[in-house]
Every structure is written in C-alpha cells, then in structure tokens.
Design a protein around this motif. Sequence first.
Motif, short mmCIF file in Angstrom:
data_model
loop_
_atom_site.label_atom_id
_atom_site.label_comp_id
_atom_site.label_asym_id
_atom_site.label_seq_id
_atom_site.Cartn_x
_atom_site.Cartn_y
_atom_site.Cartn_z
N GLU A 120 0.94 -1.29 0.12
CA GLU A 120 0.27 0.02 -0.12
C GLU A 120 0.92 1.20 -0.01
OE1 GLU A 120 -2.22 3.42 1.02
OE2 GLU A 120 -0.70 2.40 2.18
N THR A 121 1.82 1.12 0.88
CA THR A 121 2.77 2.26 0.75
C THR A 121 3.40 2.63 -0.51
OG1 THR A 121 3.43 2.23 3.23
CG2 THR A 121 5.07 3.48 1.79
N THR A 159 0.84 3.99 -2.89
CA THR A 159 0.63 5.53 -3.07
C THR A 159 1.62 6.29 -3.38
OG1 THR A 159 -0.62 5.11 -0.53
CG2 THR A 159 0.48 6.96 -0.77
N ASN A 210 -10.61 4.70 -4.28
CA ASN A 210 -9.79 3.63 -3.69
C ASN A 210 -8.36 4.04 -3.86
OD1 ASN A 210 -9.70 3.27 -6.60
ND2 ASN A 210 -10.28 1.36 -6.36
N SER A 214 -5.15 6.57 -3.25
CA SER A 214 -4.74 7.06 -1.71
C SER A 214 -5.31 8.66 -1.58
CB SER A 214 -3.15 7.04 -1.53
OG SER A 214 -2.66 8.04 -2.51
N ALA A 215 -5.83 8.87 -0.33
CA ALA A 215 -6.09 10.33 -0.16
C ALA A 215 -5.07 10.95 -0.56
CB ALA A 215 -6.52 10.48 1.27
N ARG A 216 -3.75 10.86 -0.23
CA ARG A 216 -2.59 11.64 -0.51
C ARG A 216 -2.56 12.00 -1.98
NH1 ARG A 216 2.60 9.36 1.50
NH2 ARG A 216 3.55 11.09 0.42
N ARG A 272 -5.45 14.41 -3.05
CA ARG A 272 -5.25 15.65 -2.69
C ARG A 272 -4.23 16.43 -3.55
NH1 ARG A 272 -6.12 13.44 2.38
NH2 ARG A 272 -8.06 14.02 3.61
N ALA A 290 -10.99 8.33 0.73
CA ALA A 290 -10.23 7.74 -0.04
C ALA A 290 -9.35 7.05 0.99
CB ALA A 290 -9.19 8.68 -0.81
N ARG A 291 -8.46 6.09 0.16
CA ARG A 291 -7.63 5.05 0.80
C ARG A 291 -6.76 5.54 1.74
NH1 ARG A 291 -4.90 3.22 -2.93
NH2 ARG A 291 -3.02 4.03 -2.45
N THR A 292 -6.78 5.21 3.11
CA THR A 292 -5.73 5.74 3.98
C THR A 292 -5.06 4.58 4.89
OG1 THR A 292 -7.47 6.14 5.78
CG2 THR A 292 -6.95 7.99 4.18
N ALA A 293 -5.66 3.36 4.65
CA ALA A 293 -4.95 2.35 5.32
C ALA A 293 -4.69 1.05 4.39
CB ALA A 293 -5.86 2.03 6.49
#
Length: 157
Positions: free
Chosen positions: A85-86, A89, A124, A126-128, A131, A148-151
């Motif tokens: 996930e990281t 992102t 789905n 990432s929120a980052r 934004r 959005a996806r944060t986790a």
Amino acid sequence: MTTPADPDPRLGTVIRQTRHLFLDFDGPICSIFAGLKPETVAAKLRDILTGQDIQLPANIAATTDPFDVFTHAATISPHLAATVETTMTELELAAVPTADPTAHVHDVITACRESGRTLTIVSNNSARAVRAYLTRHALDGPISMIVARTAPFPSLL
C-alpha cells in the motif's frame, strides 16, 4: 435511446434537486495512470512480493490491476499489505503530474461550487494522491470532503 445531443430529459430534474454530489476520482475526475500505466504499477507491486520469494498465483502474476496485487498481499500478511500500500501510494503520487483530467470535470466542479452544491470525492486511490491532484489543478477549494484510501486494508475499499 438517448445521445449526447439528446440527453435523458430526467437528467435536468435530477441535477436541479441535487444538493450534494459524489464523484469517484479515477475516471470521473481524471485518469490517474494516464502516464504511469497501471500494468507498470502492478508489476512494481508484484516485485515486492516476488522479492520475498512469494510464489504468485497465475491470476496475480498476469494481472494489470494494482488493486489485485494489493488485495493478494493482504491475504499473505498485514505487514506485506502495508508495504504494498505504501508503494502504491508513492506510485500514485508519482502519477499525479501525468494524470489526464476528464473532459469538462473542472467546469462541473466549478459549477457545483457556484450553485451552492457541495462535492465529495470518493476513491480507492490514496487520499494523498487525490489531494495532490486536486491541489495541482487548483480544485481543492471547492471539495467538501475526500473519502479515499488511508490504510492498508483492501477490504475497506
């Protein structure tokens, strides 16, 4: 059958009655992976798994969808899901400068704000990344909320 020149007459009624609009990010707002292709992202995520000597099922080895790889990683371990996930992102953030805006979406967002409607972006991605895209295109002001996806939990998508 309706055509773009002959829209469904009910559409105007729906729009007039709408006070809050929800838009998905990838597609309705932009094509996030226009420049950095999803198959490239999926391959980079697969490299994380195979780099740990994890044998991939045929469908994951062949997929072009990064979310399939992310979901598979979560079936192996929470730590691996977090690592994937990281990286996903980071790749989404790298894709932001080459993302193609969807035709007329900036006008839609501006019209929402000017007409007193509120707007939520759901994704789905990432929120980052959402934004970052909105900020890059000066669209962050009119957005009421981003969901959005944060986790690293694909089950929440």
